[in-house]
Design a protein around this motif. Structure first.
Motif, PDB file in Angstrom:
ATOM      1  N   GLN A   1      48.399 -18.168  21.048  1.00 22.18           N
ATOM      2  CA  GLN A   1      49.084 -19.346  21.575  1.00 22.18           C
ATOM      3  C   GLN A   1      48.114 -20.480  21.880  1.00 22.18           C
ATOM      4  OE1 GLN A   1      51.629 -18.516  24.961  1.00 22.18           O
ATOM      5  NE2 GLN A   1      51.577 -20.643  25.666  1.00 22.18           N
ATOM      6  N   TYR A   2      46.947 -20.130  22.412  1.00 19.23           N
ATOM      7  CA  TYR A   2      45.991 -21.151  22.848  1.00 19.23           C
ATOM      8  C   TYR A   2      44.834 -21.367  21.874  1.00 19.23           C
ATOM      9  CZ  TYR A   2      48.522 -21.062  27.259  1.00 19.23           C
ATOM     10  OH  TYR A   2      49.505 -21.155  28.222  1.00 19.23           O
ATOM     11  N   GLY A   3      44.926 -20.777  20.680  1.00 17.97           N
ATOM     12  CA  GLY A   3      43.913 -21.030  19.657  1.00 17.97           C
ATOM     13  C   GLY A   3      42.592 -20.325  19.891  1.00 17.97           C
ATOM     14  N   THR A   4      42.618 -19.228  20.637  1.00 24.03           N
ATOM     15  CA  THR A   4      41.418 -18.449  20.965  1.00 24.03           C
ATOM     16  C   THR A   4      41.366 -17.202  20.092  1.00 24.03           C
ATOM     17  OG1 THR A   4      41.398 -19.210  23.266  1.00 24.03           O
ATOM     18  CG2 THR A   4      40.291 -17.122  22.805  1.00 24.03           C
ATOM     19  N   LEU A   5      40.189 -16.847  19.607  1.00 21.08           N
ATOM     20  CA  LEU A   5      40.050 -15.614  18.831  1.00 21.08           C
ATOM     21  C   LEU A   5      40.020 -14.408  19.759  1.00 21.08           C
ATOM     22  CD1 LEU A   5      37.399 -16.654  16.147  1.00 21.08           C
ATOM     23  CD2 LEU A   5      39.887 -16.659  15.969  1.00 21.08           C
ATOM     24  N   PHE A   6      40.747 -13.368  19.354  1.00 21.15           N
ATOM     25  CA  PHE A   6      40.808 -12.117  20.125  1.00 21.15           C
ATOM     26  C   PHE A   6      39.817 -11.132  19.508  1.00 21.15           C
ATOM     27  CE2 PHE A   6      42.394  -7.906  21.093  1.00 21.15           C
ATOM     28  CZ  PHE A   6      42.819  -8.003  22.410  1.00 21.15           C
ATOM     29  N   VAL A   7      38.795 -10.755  20.287  1.00 20.34           N
ATOM     30  CA  VAL A   7      37.725  -9.882  19.789  1.00 20.34           C
ATOM     31  C   VAL A   7      37.749  -8.564  20.545  1.00 20.34           C
ATOM     32  CG1 VAL A   7      35.244  -9.631  19.406  1.00 20.34           C
ATOM     33  CG2 VAL A   7      36.307 -11.902  19.238  1.00 20.34           C
ATOM     34  N   ALA A   8      37.927  -7.476  19.825  1.00 20.28           N
ATOM     35  CA  ALA A   8      37.917  -6.140  20.436  1.00 20.28           C
ATOM     36  C   ALA A   8      36.517  -5.541  20.313  1.00 20.28           C
ATOM     37  CB  ALA A   8      38.934  -5.231  19.760  1.00 20.28           C
ATOM     38  N   ASP A   9      35.901  -5.261  21.437  1.00 17.96           N
ATOM     39  CA  ASP A   9      34.605  -4.586  21.457  1.00 17.96           C
ATOM     40  C   ASP A   9      34.873  -3.086  21.454  1.00 17.96           C
ATOM     41  OD1 ASP A   9      32.245  -3.302  22.108  1.00 17.96           O
ATOM     42  OD2 ASP A   9      31.613  -4.791  23.581  1.00 17.96           O
TER      43      ASP A   9
END
Length: 462
Positions: free
Chosen positions: A228-236
């Motif tokens: 929604q906010y244009g942020t990348l979701f990174v799973a560590d």
């Protein structure tokens, strides 16, 4: 083994601690001696370690998750021998190697569909560093959001995302634009993202420090908010990935598809360090968008043939030996047995985890004699009681485990994914005995507590 190395191992046997005390980290030697962990290990096989007295130990640390296959798996050894005897051209640099292409293909086949590109590096912290850089370049934003109590590595960029102050203290100033939010708090996350200036939200699906599990809606909603906010979701997934939690990736438990997955540790097979980032083509094509940017980020040793072969062999073993399924089954068995002990002992307050990533939480008892002893320990050093579990497990039952984090009464088990019935029974019987002893005041374990208290107070005074 070469005559040279065999000779060194023979001639200098038993000098481990003296060499480290003189030439490496003296404080680590002091710690190991103080808590009675100063053993000289001579061999490792599967989930077991053997010392120079011939004693067998069950390793529930697995090198912080590196030894998912156990130690010295023959399939990985054979793969490395194949590389060593093949005289392959390695790290030509002005070239692309076959084995790195094959490992990239094999990993992406196990990733969510949107992840179609791989970047290789040497370690988990390098994977996080790459994710930070790639997120910033792709989004043209500076800020990174991470979770309190998270752990992402110790190099300067990843340290800037480290949620434990004990690792950060004295190393600043760190990377600007990094902000922490509480784990499992969607309102706080949305507030952090709402300015539309965050490049990436980097999160461990299961936090390593404390083995903290998200609520069922947290990760799916976090991914939705990021989109929604244009942020990348990174799973560590450096520790919790590659089968550890009973799924190949921990995000699979919640049906989440990240923009990037960071990986390392278990991918090495326990031999050659290897890390990586799986990502969407959008990210890869944004960073490496022109021919003159083909080398804009990389690492000299990252795609070396030994590391790539170790990764390929690891994936082969995990599939052929059904280690993801074994992690799920053994984890369920251990948690069921541990929860019976929670009902039995007042100091033991919770057992939680996914697969073979398990936490045992201890807390203040109700009975007066135990409460007084507990309070004495906590006053000396918060979280000290957990060492009264790990030290007797090691000394009396030859089980190697760890405290889950600083200042918490949580013990963490991270066994190799190859453990069987015997190991399960060994763990549960040892826990039953050690926790029972903790309920005997006065008693031998509380004498240990007094010793630990003395060390803690001396350390504070120093």
């Amino acid at each position: 083994m070469s005559t040279y190395i065999a000779g060194l191992l023979r001639d200098r046997a038993g000098q481990n601690f003296s060499l480290h005390e003189e030439h490496l980290n003296t404080q680590m030697v002091r710690v190991l001696k103080a808590i009675g962990y100063d053993r000289v290990y001579t061999r490792g096989q599967g989930p077991y370690l053997y010392d120079n007295q011939g004693h067998e130990y069950l390793d529930l640390l697995s090198g912080f998750g590196v030894y998912a296959l156990g130690r010295n798996h023959p399939t990985v050894i054979q793969a490395l021998q194949d590389v060593l005897t093949s005289e392959l051209p390695d790290m030509v640099q002005m070239d692309v190697s076959l084995l790195s292409g094959l490992l990239g293909e094999a990993l992406l086949q196990r990733c969510p569909e949107r992840l179609t590109k791989m970047f290789f590096c040497n370690s988990g912290t390098e994977a996080v560093e790459a994710a930070i850089k790639f997120a910033r370049y792709t989004t043209k934003r500076d800020r990174i959001v991470y979770c309190e109590h998270g752990y992402h590595g110790l190099t300067m960029g990843s340290l800037s995302l480290n949620g434990e102050n004990v690792f950060r203290e004295g190393f600043g100033p760190l990377l600007p634009g990094c902000a922490a939010v509480p784990f499992n708090d969607l309102a706080a996350l949305e507030q952090a993202l709402a300015g539309k200036d965050v490049a990436a939200f980097i999160v461990e699906p299961v936090q390593g420090k404390g083995v903290n599990l998200p609520s069922d809606d947290y990760l799916p909603e976090a991914a939705r908010l990021c989109a929604q906010y244009g942020t990348l979701f990174v799973a560590d997934e450096i520790q919790c990935g590659i089968g550890r939690t009973g799924k190949f990736w921990a995000v699979e438990h919640w049906g989440v598809e990240p923009d990037m997955i960071c990986m390392a540790k278990a991918l090495s097979g326990g031999f050659i360090p290897v890390g990586g980032v799986a990502m969407s083509s959008r990210v890869m094509e944004a960073v490496f968008n022109r021919m003159d940017r083909a080398v804009v980020h990389g690492s000299t040793f990252s795609k070396n043939n030994m590391a790539m072969a170790a990764g390929l062999a690891t994936l082969k073993v995990i599939e052929e030996e059904k280690l993801v399924e074994n992690a799920a089954r053994r984890g369920d068995e251990l948690l069921a047995g541990m929860r019976q002990l929670v009902d039995k002992y007042e100091l033991f307050q919770a057992a939680r985890g996914k697969g073979l990533m398990i936490a045992l939480e201890f807390g203040s008892p109700k009975s007066l004699s135990l409460k007084a002893a507990w309070t004495m320990l906590e006053a000396a050093n918060k979280g000290l009681f957990s060492q009264m579990i790990t030290i007797p497990l090691f000394k009396n039952h030859r089980i190697l485990s760890q405290v889950a984090g600083h200042g918490m009464n949580v013990v963490k088990f991270l066994p190799p994914l190859v453990i069987g019935d015997r190991d399960r029974d060994w763990i549960l019987a040892a826990l039953d005995e050690v926790i029972a002893d903790c309920h005997k005041v006065p008693g031998a374990i509380w004498d240990l507590g007094k010793t630990l208290t003395g060390h803690a107070l001396k350390s504070k005074a120093g």
